[in-house]
Design a protein around this motif. Structure first.
Motif, PDB file in Angstrom:
ATOM      1  N   UNK A 328       0.865  -1.181   0.000  1.00 53.45           N
ATOM      2  CA  UNK A 328       0.000   0.000   0.000  1.00 53.45           C
ATOM      3  C   UNK A 328       0.904   1.234   0.000  1.00 53.45           C
ATOM      4  N   UNK A 329       0.756   2.076  -1.016  1.00 52.26           N
ATOM      5  CA  UNK A 329       1.685   3.199  -1.147  1.00 52.26           C
ATOM      6  C   UNK A 329       0.938   4.530  -1.097  1.00 52.26           C
ATOM      7  N   UNK A 330       1.652   5.581  -0.695  1.00 53.61           N
ATOM      8  CA  UNK A 330       1.087   6.917  -0.873  1.00 53.61           C
ATOM      9  C   UNK A 330       1.903   7.667  -1.926  1.00 53.61           C
ATOM     10  N   UNK A 331       3.026   8.276  -1.507  1.00 52.59           N
ATOM     11  CA  UNK A 331       3.827   8.962  -2.520  1.00 52.59           C
ATOM     12  C   UNK A 331       5.298   9.040  -2.138  1.00 52.59           C
ATOM     13  N   UNK A 332       6.097   9.331  -3.156  1.00 54.54           N
ATOM     14  CA  UNK A 332       7.550   9.559  -3.082  1.00 54.54           C
ATOM     15  C   UNK A 332       8.375   8.284  -2.914  1.00 54.54           C
ATOM     16  N   UNK A 333       9.395   8.194  -3.742  1.00 50.91           N
ATOM     17  CA  UNK A 333      10.398   7.122  -3.678  1.00 50.91           C
ATOM     18  C   UNK A 333       9.838   5.735  -3.969  1.00 50.91           C
ATOM     19  N   UNK A 334       8.676   5.679  -4.615  1.00 49.57           N
ATOM     20  CA  UNK A 334       8.080   4.391  -4.970  1.00 49.57           C
ATOM     21  C   UNK A 334       8.465   4.093  -6.410  1.00 49.57           C
ATOM     22  N   UNK A 335       9.323   3.121  -6.595  1.00 50.69           N
ATOM     23  CA  UNK A 335       9.815   2.868  -7.958  1.00 50.69           C
ATOM     24  C   UNK A 335       8.707   2.238  -8.807  1.00 50.69           C
ATOM     25  N   UNK A 336       8.458   2.807 -10.002  1.00 57.13           N
ATOM     26  CA  UNK A 336       7.484   2.165 -10.893  1.00 57.13           C
ATOM     27  C   UNK A 336       7.900   0.747 -11.250  1.00 57.13           C
TER      28      UNK A 336
END
Ligand code: BF8
Ligand code: SF4
Length: 620
Positions: A328-336
């Protein structure tokens, strides 16, 4: 390439091998495929700010000017300034989300959130000049929210929390005209200045970059930290566990990844719900296991003791365990790159912020009103996915390592018995020679976690207390440096202090926005000693940084007077003027500068020499 060259971590090494076997493409594979990388961009010498370009500068040649006539110095400074603006925007927009949550709570517009630390609410409100006596909690929250909302726009005077800096420092900022005004305003002004045909003067651009970064450190990030404490509780020392071993073979595994505690705290509430645990058991699991990645993981770890699965470069490898139901992600530094990785397994990635959608992920949007119900939905989804887990493809590579966390400034003060005096005494007597902030990311340019861990060990060996945040903190935790037992690796002075207080020689002080805690602490110590921050025996380092946020962090530390050593060269080497300013000239302007070195032993030497120099000046 030898896997041992990519990461010092056993869990990473084992998982890189498994990823390869399972057909997961990792950040290291893509990094290799990108070689050789563009040397113009690397030096900051390419510009695409307008459509007469793109332009690439070859200094000293016919191509020494862009189509508009901009030279290398201007282009390098503009690119750097835009990087700072993006980083500051990311931190500050995150801070704004906390502020909107506080505003919703204050106006009884949400059932998903509440004020958990009323004492801190009152303390912060008082600090910012709000009278609280005889007022209801929600009234105080409303007034605080209204006041802070103004900080983002146009206001008269400077950002309120800048008052935490000593007066000499504020006067210096005033004299340089870099005392930050509104938070959004400084970012917008940077975008304006770097439009074609506006600010061409590299020094002027860099000074504004400093002002942008200060609006992040003493503004957006500080608001994010303080409001997160008010809403979710101020961290206290807590013990937890870290590395991929925190994933559980026989439980539903949910990972939260990103930065804001707003989503992850709501998920935690649902994970702890007894009915959900029963539901998981009915599905054949032994329970529901929540673990964190990156900074939202740090937020949960600091306040709730939730275990940490890993830092930036571990995110794909966590999925490759085959044991993760939901990310579960929100934002920033999440690699596509996580999307194709999870497609190799039963894992699903859920995006939750309208600001960060990923094609291939399912979008289940969270807002202040629906957070509880959305979190419930996600936990049910994870339980369903558990039934699809292929047990033969699961590999949890190591046993977890214990770590302590939760060292907010409030907690540090409490550990010291309520005042800074014991810390100052220890610094004065030389038991603690100085304090270092180790912050920032991982970067595939550097052996994963090697610099964070080696540098920390060097520093504590030399009696320098280390404060860690972000992905750097995760590296220290995994290496066992966040346990009181690590005092045995410290020099005799620091070790004796740690033993007396039963604390580790390196302290986890939070996520990346929590670098504001380090700024605040510097301000408190400087005021107590009656000196400027630049006089203190302190130093900072981002040994493996990658992100624009880290550029902003580095610059606000330097602009606040903290000497900062980078382990990855910023893209400014195309301008001698800008490079010389960053590595030296800034000292005459703000009393601190950057240094760059890739060898953690040399980095330690630079920081230790700096701290010794400052001690001498203070006659210590
Ligand atoms: O804000 S340290 S890789 S996760 S940017 Fe990102 Fe860097 Fe990690 Fe946290 Ni910070
Ligand atoms: Fe080229 Fe100037 Fe346009 Fe940049 S702003 S792309 S240097 S013409």
């Amino acid at each position: 390439e030898e896997i041992e060259e990519l990461s010092i971590c056993k869990d990473a090494q084992i998982m890189i091998e498994k990823a390869e076997k399972d057909g997961v493409v990792t950040v290291w594979d893509r990094f290799k495929a990108q070689q050789p990388q563009c040397t113009f961009c690397k030096q900051g010498l390419s510009c695409r700010n307008c459509s007469m370009g793109p332009c690439r500068i070859l200094p000293g040649k016919e191509r020494s000017l862009g189509v508009c006539g901009a030279n290398a110095d201007t282009i390098v400074a503009r690119n750097f300034g835009r990087g700072v603006a993006a980083g500051a925007a990311a931190h500050s927009d995150h801070g704004r989300d906390l502020l909107e949550t506080l505003d919703a709570v204050a106006n009884s517009d949400t059932q998903s959130y509440e004020i958990r630390d009323v004492e801190k609410l009152i303390r912060i409100a008082n600090e910012l000049g709000i009278k609280t006596e005889g007022k209801e909690t929600l009234q105080i929250a409303k007034e605080l929210a209204d006041l802070l909302l103004e900080e983002f726009g146009i206001k008269k005077g400077n950002i309120g929390f800048t008052m935490r800096a000593p007066e000499v420092r504020r006067k210096l900022w005033d004299s340089l005209n870099i005392n930050p005004r509104g938070i959004d305003r400084e970012v917008v002004e940077m975008m304006h200045r770097t439009h074609m045909g506006v600010d061409q003067d590299p020094v002027s651009l860099l000074l504004h970059a400093a002002r942008v970064s200060l609006s992040d450190g003493w503004g957006g990030s500080m608001i994010a930290t303080e409001l997160s404490d008010i809403l979710f509780g101020t961290p206290k020392p807590v013990e937890s566990k870290v590395n991929l071993g925190v994933l559980k073979k026989d439980e539903v595994n949910i990972l939260v990844h990103g930065h804001s505690p707003i989503v992850s705290e709501a998920v935690l509430t649902a994970v702890r719900d007894k009915n959900n645990i029963e539901m998981a058991k009915a599905a054949g699991a032994n329970g529901i296991n929540l673990a964190g990645l990156c900074c939202t993981g740090n937020e949960l770890l600091m306040r709730q003791g939730i275990p940490m699965a890993g830092n930036h470069l571990m995110t794909e490898l966590a999925i490759a365990t085959g044991a993760v139901e939901l990310v579960i992600v929100d934002y920033q530094c999440i690699m596509p790159g996580l999307i194709p990785a999870m497609n190799c397994y039963h894992t699903k990635m859920i995006t939750t912020s309208p600001k960060a959608k990923f094609p291939g992920a399912e979008h289940i949007e969270f807002n202040v009103r629906n957070a509880r119900t959305q979190a419930q939905k996600l936990v049910e989804m994870a339980i369903e996915l558990y039934k699809k887990r292929d047990k033969n493809r699961v590999l949890i590579p190591v046993e977890p390592v214990p770590m302590m966390s939760g060292f907010s400034n409030e907690a540090i003060l409490q550990a010291l018995g309520g005042s800074l005096a014991p810390l100052l005494d220890a610094i004065k007597s030389g038991k603690i020679r100085g304090v270092a902030g180790l912050v920032g990311c991982n970067n595939p340019r550097r052996k994963h976690d090697y610099c964070h861990v080696t540098l920390t060990k060097e520093l504590i060996k030399n009696d320098i207390l280390v404060l860690g945040t972000g992905c750097s903190a995760v590296a220290m935790g995994k290496a066992g440096l966040y346990m009181p037992e690590a005092a045995s690796l410290a020099g005799p002075g620091l070790s004796s202090v740690c033993k007396a207080l039963n604390i580790p020689p390196a302290l986890h002080v939070g996520s990346c926005v929590d670098n504001s805690r380090i700024l605040h602490l510097c301000g408190l110590v400087a005021k107590e000693l009656g000196v400027d921050i630049s006089d203190l025996p302190v130093a900072g380092s981002a040994p493996e940084w990658y992100s624009e946020k880290a550029i902003s962090i580095g610059l606000y530390f330097v602009a606040s007077g903290v000497y900062t050593v980078l382990g990855v060269t910023p893209n400014i080497t195309g301008s001698k003027l800008v490079t010389d300013l960053a590595l030296d000239g800034l000292t005459n302007v703000v009393g601190a500068c950057f240094a760059v070195d890739t060898d953690p032993h040399k980095m330690a030497e630079l920081m230790i020499n700096h701290i010794n120099k400052k001690r001498k000046k203070l006659n210590l």
